[in-house]
Write a protein that holds these residues in place. Sequence first.
Motif, mmCIF file in Angstrom:
data_model
loop_
_atom_site.group_PDB
_atom_site.id
_atom_site.type_symbol
_atom_site.label_atom_id
_atom_site.label_comp_id
_atom_site.label_asym_id
_atom_site.label_seq_id
_atom_site.Cartn_x
_atom_site.Cartn_y
_atom_site.Cartn_z
ATOM 1 N N HIS A 94 -14.975 63.577 -19.666
ATOM 2 C CA HIS A 94 -14.752 62.757 -18.471
ATOM 3 C C HIS A 94 -13.273 62.767 -18.086
ATOM 4 O O HIS A 94 -12.941 62.672 -16.905
ATOM 5 C CB HIS A 94 -15.241 61.330 -18.681
ATOM 6 C CG HIS A 94 -16.719 61.245 -18.907
ATOM 7 N ND1 HIS A 94 -17.646 61.693 -17.998
ATOM 8 C CD2 HIS A 94 -17.435 60.781 -19.960
ATOM 9 C CE1 HIS A 94 -18.857 61.499 -18.455
ATOM 10 N NE2 HIS A 94 -18.757 60.949 -19.657
ATOM 11 N N HIS A 95 -12.408 62.882 -19.064
ATOM 12 C CA HIS A 95 -10.954 62.954 -18.816
ATOM 13 C C HIS A 95 -10.619 64.121 -17.880
ATOM 14 O O HIS A 95 -9.644 64.054 -17.126
ATOM 15 C CB HIS A 95 -10.228 63.119 -20.166
ATOM 16 C CG HIS A 95 -8.755 63.279 -20.051
ATOM 17 N ND1 HIS A 95 -7.902 62.211 -19.861
ATOM 18 C CD2 HIS A 95 -7.971 64.386 -20.122
ATOM 19 C CE1 HIS A 95 -6.660 62.655 -19.810
ATOM 20 N NE2 HIS A 95 -6.675 63.971 -19.963
ATOM 21 N N ASN A 96 -11.412 65.163 -17.921
ATOM 22 C CA ASN A 96 -11.166 66.359 -17.107
ATOM 23 C C ASN A 96 -11.732 66.238 -15.694
ATOM 24 O O ASN A 96 -11.466 67.084 -14.851
ATOM 25 C CB ASN A 96 -11.774 67.597 -17.777
ATOM 26 C CG ASN A 96 -11.097 67.920 -19.100
ATOM 27 O OD1 ASN A 96 -10.053 67.375 -19.431
ATOM 28 N ND2 ASN A 96 -11.708 68.799 -19.851
ATOM 29 N N ASP A 97 -12.512 65.204 -15.426
ATOM 30 C CA ASP A 97 -13.141 65.006 -14.117
ATOM 31 C C ASP A 97 -12.187 64.203 -13.231
ATOM 32 O O ASP A 97 -12.365 63.010 -12.995
ATOM 33 C CB ASP A 97 -14.478 64.291 -14.303
ATOM 34 C CG ASP A 97 -15.301 64.231 -13.032
ATOM 35 O OD1 ASP A 97 -14.970 64.947 -12.061
ATOM 36 O OD2 ASP A 97 -16.272 63.453 -13.012
ATOM 37 N N CYS A 99 -10.223 62.744 -10.128
ATOM 38 C CA CYS A 99 -10.474 62.345 -8.743
ATOM 39 C C CYS A 99 -9.295 62.819 -7.889
ATOM 40 O O CYS A 99 -8.149 62.455 -8.125
ATOM 41 C CB CYS A 99 -10.605 60.827 -8.665
ATOM 42 S SG CYS A 99 -10.898 60.206 -7.002
ATOM 43 N N SER A 100 -9.587 63.658 -6.899
ATOM 44 C CA SER A 100 -8.552 64.158 -5.985
ATOM 45 C C SER A 100 -9.217 64.535 -4.672
ATOM 46 O O SER A 100 -10.434 64.379 -4.524
ATOM 47 C CB SER A 100 -7.829 65.365 -6.601
ATOM 48 O OG SER A 100 -8.682 66.491 -6.623
ATOM 49 N N SER A 101 -8.443 65.065 -3.738
ATOM 50 C CA SER A 101 -9.021 65.430 -2.449
ATOM 51 C C SER A 101 -10.083 66.521 -2.595
ATOM 52 O O SER A 101 -11.015 66.596 -1.812
ATOM 53 C CB SER A 101 -7.929 65.881 -1.477
ATOM 54 O OG SER A 101 -7.280 67.032 -1.972
ATOM 55 N N SER A 102 -9.960 67.343 -3.627
ATOM 56 C CA SER A 102 -10.963 68.394 -3.847
ATOM 57 C C SER A 102 -12.147 67.888 -4.682
ATOM 58 O O SER A 102 -13.157 68.575 -4.786
ATOM 59 C CB SER A 102 -10.317 69.601 -4.540
ATOM 60 O OG SER A 102 -9.854 69.231 -5.818
ATOM 61 N N ASN A 103 -12.024 66.697 -5.261
ATOM 62 C CA ASN A 103 -13.084 66.125 -6.085
ATOM 63 C C ASN A 103 -13.058 64.598 -5.902
ATOM 64 O O ASN A 103 -12.684 63.862 -6.814
ATOM 65 C CB ASN A 103 -12.870 66.511 -7.555
ATOM 66 C CG ASN A 103 -13.987 66.018 -8.451
ATOM 67 O OD1 ASN A 103 -15.087 65.734 -8.003
ATOM 68 N ND2 ASN A 103 -13.701 65.904 -9.743
ATOM 69 N N PRO A 104 -13.438 64.093 -4.711
ATOM 70 C CA PRO A 104 -13.310 62.660 -4.418
ATOM 71 C C PRO A 104 -14.181 61.755 -5.286
ATOM 72 O O PRO A 104 -13.908 60.565 -5.392
ATOM 73 C CB PRO A 104 -13.704 62.557 -2.941
ATOM 74 C CG PRO A 104 -14.461 63.808 -2.629
ATOM 75 C CD PRO A 104 -13.975 64.849 -3.585
ATOM 76 N N ASN A 105 -15.197 62.288 -5.945
ATOM 77 C CA ASN A 105 -16.059 61.468 -6.803
ATOM 78 C C ASN A 105 -15.703 61.608 -8.283
ATOM 79 O O ASN A 105 -16.466 61.187 -9.142
ATOM 80 C CB ASN A 105 -17.528 61.838 -6.586
ATOM 81 C CG ASN A 105 -17.966 61.500 -5.171
ATOM 82 O OD1 ASN A 105 -17.596 60.455 -4.630
ATOM 83 N ND2 ASN A 105 -18.725 62.397 -4.569
ATOM 84 N N GLY A 106 -14.551 62.179 -8.576
ATOM 85 C CA GLY A 106 -14.132 62.343 -9.967
ATOM 86 C C GLY A 106 -14.014 61.012 -10.684
ATOM 87 O O GLY A 106 -13.676 59.991 -10.083
ATOM 88 N N LYS A 107 -14.310 61.017 -11.978
ATOM 89 C CA LYS A 107 -14.300 59.783 -12.770
ATOM 90 C C LYS A 107 -12.889 59.318 -13.131
ATOM 91 O O LYS A 107 -12.649 58.141 -13.332
ATOM 92 C CB LYS A 107 -15.097 59.996 -14.055
ATOM 93 C CG LYS A 107 -16.580 60.139 -13.823
ATOM 94 C CD LYS A 107 -17.308 60.358 -15.147
ATOM 95 C CE LYS A 107 -18.789 60.508 -14.947
ATOM 96 N NZ LYS A 107 -19.151 61.703 -14.212
ATOM 97 N N ARG A 108 -11.936 60.248 -13.245
ATOM 98 C CA ARG A 108 -10.597 59.882 -13.708
ATOM 99 C C ARG A 108 -9.670 59.691 -12.513
ATOM 100 O O ARG A 108 -9.404 60.615 -11.764
ATOM 101 C CB ARG A 108 -10.044 60.967 -14.624
ATOM 102 C CG ARG A 108 -8.672 60.642 -15.155
ATOM 103 C CD ARG A 108 -8.247 61.622 -16.227
ATOM 104 N NE ARG A 108 -6.815 61.572 -16.380
ATOM 105 C CZ ARG A 108 -6.058 62.625 -16.578
ATOM 106 N NH1 ARG A 108 -6.587 63.821 -16.690
ATOM 107 N NH2 ARG A 108 -4.764 62.500 -16.700
#
Length: 185
Positions: A94-97, A99-108
């Motif tokens: 999960h640490h690698n997930d 959250c950024s503009s390319s991954n707005p649903n990221g857990k971190r």
Amino acid sequence: EYIMQPSYIVKSKTFTYETKCRLHFVTITSDVERFVNESGIHAGTITLQTPHTTAGLWLKEAEKNLIGSEEELGYRPDLKRIIDRFADPAEAYHHNDVCSSSNPNGKRNTHLCKPDENGIIPECLNGHAHAHNMLLPSTLTMIIENGVLCRGVWQQVLLVELDRDRIRKVTMLVQGETNKASTGS
């Protein structure tokens, strides 16, 4: 007449090392011994600490079949294999997930680097390295006796890179008694 009077001192110094790859074992024993020798401490301790959460310190044997280069050996050395068995880099973390503009649903979404001009956060995917750090402590304390670092014949002080090639710091603090000559009356 000279009388040896003990004097208590504390000295610290930070060393910088460049690691080459994940699970790079850097032998730093000579730097530790040189610092102990230069300190003049006769009896005391030395504590080493790395401020990095994806690097560790180890007092182990630096034997090639335990920690050697896979490229040079032609096989995976024992301790590298065992460390990866504990926390496989291919595992989903999960640490690698991030959250950024390319991954707005990221857990971190905490403890992140600043986004680049495109809103991408240049985070390392290093959840495994944080897990490896559970096995390898960030601090190490050793005894100094008669001005010499106490260690076994095969023991080496190792900085262990758990992530990727990086610049790493290790701070060493020696404390203890010196023997200083003074004139007696």
